[in-house]
Design an enzyme around this catalytic site. Sequence first.
Site, PDB file in Angstrom:
ATOM      1  N   HIS A 189     -50.122  10.613 -25.166  1.00 11.17           N
ATOM      2  CA  HIS A 189     -50.366  11.723 -24.660  1.00 11.17           C
ATOM      3  C   HIS A 189     -50.946  12.516 -23.509  1.00 11.17           C
ATOM      4  O   HIS A 189     -50.891  13.314 -22.765  1.00 11.17           O
ATOM      5  CB  HIS A 189     -51.215  12.816 -25.870  1.00 11.17           C
ATOM      6  CG  HIS A 189     -49.569  12.784 -27.615  1.00 11.17           C
ATOM      7  ND1 HIS A 189     -48.661  13.099 -26.928  1.00 11.17           N
ATOM      8  CD2 HIS A 189     -50.119  12.278 -28.237  1.00 11.17           C
ATOM      9  CE1 HIS A 189     -48.065  13.060 -27.983  1.00 11.17           C
ATOM     10  NE2 HIS A 189     -49.106  13.182 -29.226  1.00 11.17           N
ATOM     11  N   ASN A 454     -33.597   1.694 -20.920  1.00 13.71           N
ATOM     12  CA  ASN A 454     -35.493   1.251 -21.662  1.00 13.71           C
ATOM     13  C   ASN A 454     -34.459   0.806 -22.785  1.00 13.71           C
ATOM     14  O   ASN A 454     -35.019  -0.148 -23.145  1.00 13.71           O
ATOM     15  CB  ASN A 454     -35.922   2.335 -21.801  1.00 13.71           C
ATOM     16  CG  ASN A 454     -36.352   3.346 -20.807  1.00 13.71           C
ATOM     17  OD1 ASN A 454     -36.665   2.640 -19.517  1.00 13.71           O
ATOM     18  ND2 ASN A 454     -36.871   4.857 -21.519  1.00 13.71           N
ATOM     19  N   CYS A 502     -30.054   7.202 -16.953  1.00 13.81           N
ATOM     20  CA  CYS A 502     -31.933   7.842 -17.419  1.00 13.81           C
ATOM     21  C   CYS A 502     -32.994   6.862 -17.763  1.00 13.81           C
ATOM     22  O   CYS A 502     -33.341   7.607 -18.461  1.00 13.81           O
ATOM     23  CB  CYS A 502     -30.786   8.514 -18.483  1.00 13.81           C
ATOM     24  SG  CYS A 502     -30.413   8.266 -19.471  1.00 13.81           S
TER      25      CYS A 502
END
EC number: 2.7.3.9
Length: 570
Positions: A189, A454, A502
């Site tokens: 985060h 990924n 992407c």
Amino acid sequence: MQELKGIGASAGIAIAKAYRLEEPDLTVEKKNISDSEAEVSRFDEAIARSKEELEKIKEHALKELGQDKADIFSAHLLVLSDPELLNPVKEKISTDSVNAEFALKETSSMFVTMFESMDNEYMKERAADIRDVTKRVTGHLLGVEIPNPSMISEEVIIVAEDLTPSDTAQLNREFVKGFTTDIGGRTSHSAIMARSLEIPAVVGTKAATGTIQNGVTVIVDGINGDVIIDPSAETVKEYEEKHNAYLAQKAEWAKLVNEPTVSKDGHHVELAANIGTPDDVKGVLENGGEAVGLYRTEFLYMGRDQLPTEDEQFDAYKTVLERMEGKSVVVRTLDIGGDKELPYLQLPKEMNPFLGYRAIRLCLEEQEIFRTQLRALLRASTYGNLKIMFPMIATVNEFKEAKAILLEEKEKLVKAGQAVSDDIEVGMMVEIPSTAVIADQFAKEVDFFSIGTNDLIQYTMAADRMNERVSYLYQPYNPAILRLITLVIEAAHKEGKWVGMCGEMAGDEIAIPILLGLGLDEFSMSATSILPARTQISKLSKQEAESFKEKILSMSTTEEVVAFVKETFK
């Protein structure tokens, strides 16, 4: 002078005095109480005060950082209203006649331990949310003030074990020049927030709090992941020059904001951005994005206690399409499961959720959820250049079934008099090795491919990229990965279809010359990577990159590929 090595989480260089964000003493002792009803009321009051604070932090985050960052605090507020957490605390107070602080500590520790033991990044993030919320409530119960970074009024570099989302959202950019932490990674985060705020950050140093004293001069190099403590005057001067060079580099990138992406020998490729919310479009346009190559729609479903309605989704998609003003927007349908769960959707517990019931597999079974999203997309299609893609496709039949449902919903809307665009391209993500191997068969069915590197890399290498013990096997430049990418591009081009990418690899400076040579049509990345990538491509020759294609594909190791690219395209 000392140096620490960590992970460069947010680019840039900052030099300032250290400000240690000390953890407050929240030591909790077990106490027996006689009036459990009064103790439950005290707990409820602490919850209410915590909610008030979080509403203010959420409002500040929305203004400064955008909707997706504010959603983190929506998740915190959900935790504070979650009966699964609150009821056990109250039961413990009443049944065991113990103080609220102790009951909260015992209950939250149980949940944190349970979530952290899961092989699931989304649930691990929920553990961090519970820790953050518990700290705030405990502070109110103990009467201990929680540090507030928004009160800092001089230029500093924050030093902390970790920064909670609440801490990071309250950072004042005027005074907080950078930060460094003991723990964390690029996807934590605090790292994500730092990039949004454009504050240089180095995380995961393991020793920042144990080494850096208050008031000492610190250099944070978020580009290379270095932290220099008490630097010499010569070192300060060296990093001031590096800082100026970085600013000059950013200014050079800025000149290309409104330019197309063209190689040295005149070949155009499209540089697109990955987004999660309508607010992210601002960053796409400011950084010269030519398209949205991936709109992750699952953020619409997260940080809330029920499914978004069709109208809520329509409004979000319409906003993105309008703001992109006719530029292509590739929307990925709901990709939930694996590392992303929804509290209100009871997904089955699985031994390996990454290989289980997720993404298109879930949507084809939970068809009302899927059809609602497709209707919202179709209704929004007349407001811009919409393309739709399905995630986690493993078989040709899955793609055909998903597309058939889309066409059914389109037909219903048209019959009802709803305007729908006639030229929506429909494609799919390539994330599973089997898909790449028979890309020639898929290419006959799809309008385009988008390679999600990924997942493709971790599925091909059988290595979880979040697992430090096997992360060395997460190799984007491994010849096996490059050959799979080549299969997809060649199969698509043979059928006259285009291919995007992407995953993080699309914006990687080692990968870019390789992908240019392999014939990739669209590179989709974080918005802040677009201008550096455009600058790099403008200095490359596509013809030269193509001439090395066979040589690179014939190599046997990642190290060999990297060494060749660095030497050839330096």
